[in-house]
Write an enzyme that holds these catalytic residues in place. Sequence first.
Site, short mmCIF file in Angstrom:
data_model
loop_
_atom_site.label_atom_id
_atom_site.label_comp_id
_atom_site.label_asym_id
_atom_site.label_seq_id
_atom_site.Cartn_x
_atom_site.Cartn_y
_atom_site.Cartn_z
N HIS A 189 0.83 -1.09 -0.08
CA HIS A 189 0.00 0.01 0.02
C HIS A 189 0.89 1.37 -0.04
CE1 HIS A 189 -3.30 2.43 -0.14
NE2 HIS A 189 -2.75 3.22 0.97
N ARG A 247 -10.28 -10.65 -12.96
CA ARG A 247 -8.74 -10.04 -13.34
C ARG A 247 -7.77 -11.31 -13.41
NH1 ARG A 247 -5.60 -7.12 -8.45
NH2 ARG A 247 -4.10 -7.26 -9.91
N ARG A 248 -6.70 -11.03 -13.90
CA ARG A 248 -5.47 -12.01 -14.00
C ARG A 248 -5.71 -13.37 -14.55
NH1 ARG A 248 -2.46 -10.82 -8.24
NH2 ARG A 248 -1.02 -9.60 -9.10
N HIS A 300 -9.52 0.52 -11.74
CA HIS A 300 -9.10 1.26 -10.78
C HIS A 300 -7.58 1.64 -10.77
CE1 HIS A 300 -8.64 3.25 -6.96
NE2 HIS A 300 -7.63 2.27 -6.52
N PHE A 301 -6.71 0.83 -10.92
CA PHE A 301 -5.21 1.17 -10.79
C PHE A 301 -4.72 1.82 -12.14
CE2 PHE A 301 -4.68 -3.58 -10.40
CZ PHE A 301 -4.26 -3.62 -11.80
N HIS A 302 -5.61 1.46 -13.20
CA HIS A 302 -5.08 2.44 -14.25
C HIS A 302 -5.68 3.82 -14.43
CE1 HIS A 302 -4.25 -1.74 -15.94
NE2 HIS A 302 -3.29 -0.86 -16.64
N TYR A 317 1.75 5.18 -2.46
CA TYR A 317 2.22 6.61 -2.03
C TYR A 317 3.48 6.76 -2.62
CZ TYR A 317 -2.40 7.37 -0.52
OH TYR A 317 -3.60 7.78 -0.43
C1 HEM Z 1 -0.48 0.57 -23.03
C2 HEM Z 1 -1.06 0.92 -21.91
C3 HEM Z 1 -1.56 -0.20 -21.20
C4 HEM Z 1 -2.45 -1.10 -21.38
C5 HEM Z 1 -2.93 -1.50 -22.68
C6 HEM Z 1 -2.66 -2.08 -20.11
C7 HEM Z 1 -3.36 -3.35 -19.78
C8 HEM Z 1 -3.51 -3.95 -18.74
C9 HEM Z 1 -4.43 -4.99 -18.75
C10 HEM Z 1 -5.36 -5.52 -19.77
C11 HEM Z 1 -4.23 -5.77 -17.40
C12 HEM Z 1 -4.99 -6.71 -16.82
C13 HEM Z 1 -4.63 -8.15 -17.16
C14 HEM Z 1 -5.39 -9.12 -16.45
O1 HEM Z 1 -5.75 -8.78 -15.18
O2 HEM Z 1 -5.66 -10.11 -16.96
C15 HEM Z 1 -3.22 -4.69 -16.62
C16 HEM Z 1 -2.74 -5.08 -15.50
C17 HEM Z 1 -1.85 -4.08 -14.98
N1 HEM Z 1 -1.40 -3.16 -15.46
FE1 HEM Z 1 -1.84 -2.11 -17.32
N2 HEM Z 1 -2.13 -1.37 -18.99
C18 HEM Z 1 -1.44 -0.27 -19.72
C19 HEM Z 1 -0.61 0.76 -18.84
C20 HEM Z 1 -0.34 0.64 -17.61
C21 HEM Z 1 0.62 1.44 -16.89
C22 HEM Z 1 1.10 2.80 -17.33
C23 HEM Z 1 0.64 0.96 -15.60
C24 HEM Z 1 1.30 1.54 -14.17
C25 HEM Z 1 2.15 2.73 -14.39
C26 HEM Z 1 0.05 -0.34 -15.48
C27 HEM Z 1 -0.18 -1.13 -14.27
C28 HEM Z 1 -0.53 -2.39 -14.43
C29 HEM Z 1 -0.56 -3.22 -13.31
C30 HEM Z 1 0.12 -2.86 -12.03
C31 HEM Z 1 -1.38 -4.45 -13.64
C32 HEM Z 1 -1.59 -5.73 -12.89
C33 HEM Z 1 -0.78 -6.68 -12.99
C34 HEM Z 1 -1.24 -8.01 -12.21
O3 HEM Z 1 -2.34 -8.27 -12.09
O4 HEM Z 1 -0.15 -8.47 -11.44
N3 HEM Z 1 -0.39 -0.60 -16.77
N4 HEM Z 1 -2.76 -3.83 -17.57
CU LIG Z 2 -3.94 -0.22 -0.71
#
Ligand code: HEM
Ligand SMILES: [Cu+2]
Length: 550
Positions: free
Chosen positions: A217, A433-434, A368-370, A221
């Site tokens: 968490h 997710r995931r 949310h985190f996006h 921050y």
């Molecule tokens: C081209 C831009 C991006 C696309 C298309 C994208 C797409 C995605 C998608 C579809 C997932 C979920 C996949 C799943 O749960 O099966 C994901 C997970 C995630 N994304 Fe992105 N994302 C983008 C940019 C970013 C950026 C800029 C960040 C952070 C600075 C970010 C951080 C994360 C994180 C932390 C996860 C979680 C991974 C996990 O579940 O272990 N993403 N993203």
């Molecule tokens: Cu938190």
Amino acid sequence: MIAAQDRKIAIWNIGVAYIAFLIGTLCGLLQVFIRNDALQLPAWLDYYQILTAHGVLLALIYTAFFIFGFFVTGMSKTLGTFGPKVWLFSWIGFWVTLIGTVMATVMIVIGEASVLYTFYAPLKASGWYYVGLALYVVGTWISSFALIGHYLVWRKKHKGEMSPLFAFMTIATLVLWLIACLGVVATVLFQYIPWAFGWTDTINVELSRSLFWYFGHPLVYFWLLPAYMAWYLIVPKLLGVKVFSDSLARLSFVLFILFSIPVGFHHQLTEPGISNFWKFLQVVLTFMVIVPSLMTAFSMFATFETSGRKKGAKGLFGWFKMLPWKDVRFTSIFIAMAFFIPGGAGGIINASFQLNEVVHNTLWIVGHFHITVGTPVAMTFMGMTFWLIPYLTGRQFTKSMQTLGFVQIITWTIGMLLMSTAQHILGLLGAPRRTAYSAYNNHPSALEWFDGIVTSHVTMAIGGSILFLSAMILIYIVVMTMFLSPKAVKPEDIIEFPLAESDRESSPKFLENWKIWIGIAFALIFIAYAIPLSSMIQHAPPGSEGFKTW
Ligand code: HEM
Ligand SMILES: [Cu+2]
């Protein structure tokens, strides 16, 4: 301009950040197509490999390297050129972090670490993955201590003076980071590494997850505070006013240290091994963070209004039209802030026990985190990139780059609106997710997730593609301003570090008394964690052996 030797450290950090950004966003593009069943990976490449790389490279690597690049530049600018020791340790920190990063990335690429960036046990990666993570943390610690050293030297020379607001905020962020990392270091060194190398047979899963979220968490921050630094310090300069209130800014940063650490259980609300009392207590502490968040929002709107009125705005909202919309450095950050309004509201939903039951582990969380780290933080960094790199390389930010900058932030905005809206709604419809496998043998409920105009995996894929396009435009701007744009010679071409003035001497001295704040932080951590963590150790269930599910 700051000294060349300090600029070099900053530019290398930012360069690594954008290499991670390039690979990470490519993974994101693949994810949206795989989830949409529009793309099948070859047998040697696994969805979780890509998703691990995406999470690690964007959330841990892009952010941390960019943040250190920003800190090095700002600390050199506000406190003066680095001494030889500060300089040396900044480089050592950079290289150790980079070696850890490369180790962890190689393990992901060769398929030995598809455990996602949260690396939950009992999923078991190669021991070298955890060693890589440990080196990454140690490297950031060395870089942090270098900057803290620089600050202490300054304070010795300026007894009784308040430090510049930039330096204060940097130190607050680093204090938060150092305390937060204690949890992840403890679990990686004493649990994962012995277990992954086979020195112990089993792992205490509950404890490892709790120590992870003790870190996880405040990690958010660590991303957010540097973005807030831009909001508090850069935005007023772009608007031609001073920081709204120096003491409010300092107090809010201190409150972020206090209320962002003893709250990790809000990520573990569905876990049976933690009693309701401790979850409740940590959720209450979580909600305390609304106070400094709204202080920040208040201060931003006050800044906007002050500047608008200075330029002659009338009426309740007349100031809005007076904002410098044609300045991409401002507009980018303004859009980033706007995304944080639904982002923060979503965070309140996630942290609420009952609502968490509805959204837990669904695509809602991804949405949310996006719109928290993926846009408010990332787009603030993008907006900073437009002046930070030219400032460091002495090149121009040409007219055509400014236009491209607008194209970049607008495409990111459109792509993110499509992708994150779809993800939020899909999550409410139950899509997990995931997971790569999202059609569930064409079950009717799962098929719903593939139609609907803004509510489907198709929308998500369209949004993701636009986002990737935007990311490539940004990479182009980065390469140009780093290596190719013409050097700035004429005074009007030279890019400045836009740093607003603040009335630091008006702030009460106790705000910079770190002993008080670190003391209270540890007291809160003790109250929130001592009993539940020790009972996890004392009443540990039989540990788990490792699983390699891929
Ligand atoms: C081209 C831009 C991006 C696309 C298309 C994208 C797409 C995605 C998608 C579809 C997932 C979920 C996949 C799943 O749960 O099966 C994901 C997970 C995630 N994304 Fe992105 N994302 C983008 C940019 C970013 C950026 C800029 C960040 C952070 C600075 C970010 C951080 C994360 C994180 C932390 C996860 C979680 C991974 C996990 O579940 O272990 N993403 N993203
Ligand atoms: Cu938190």
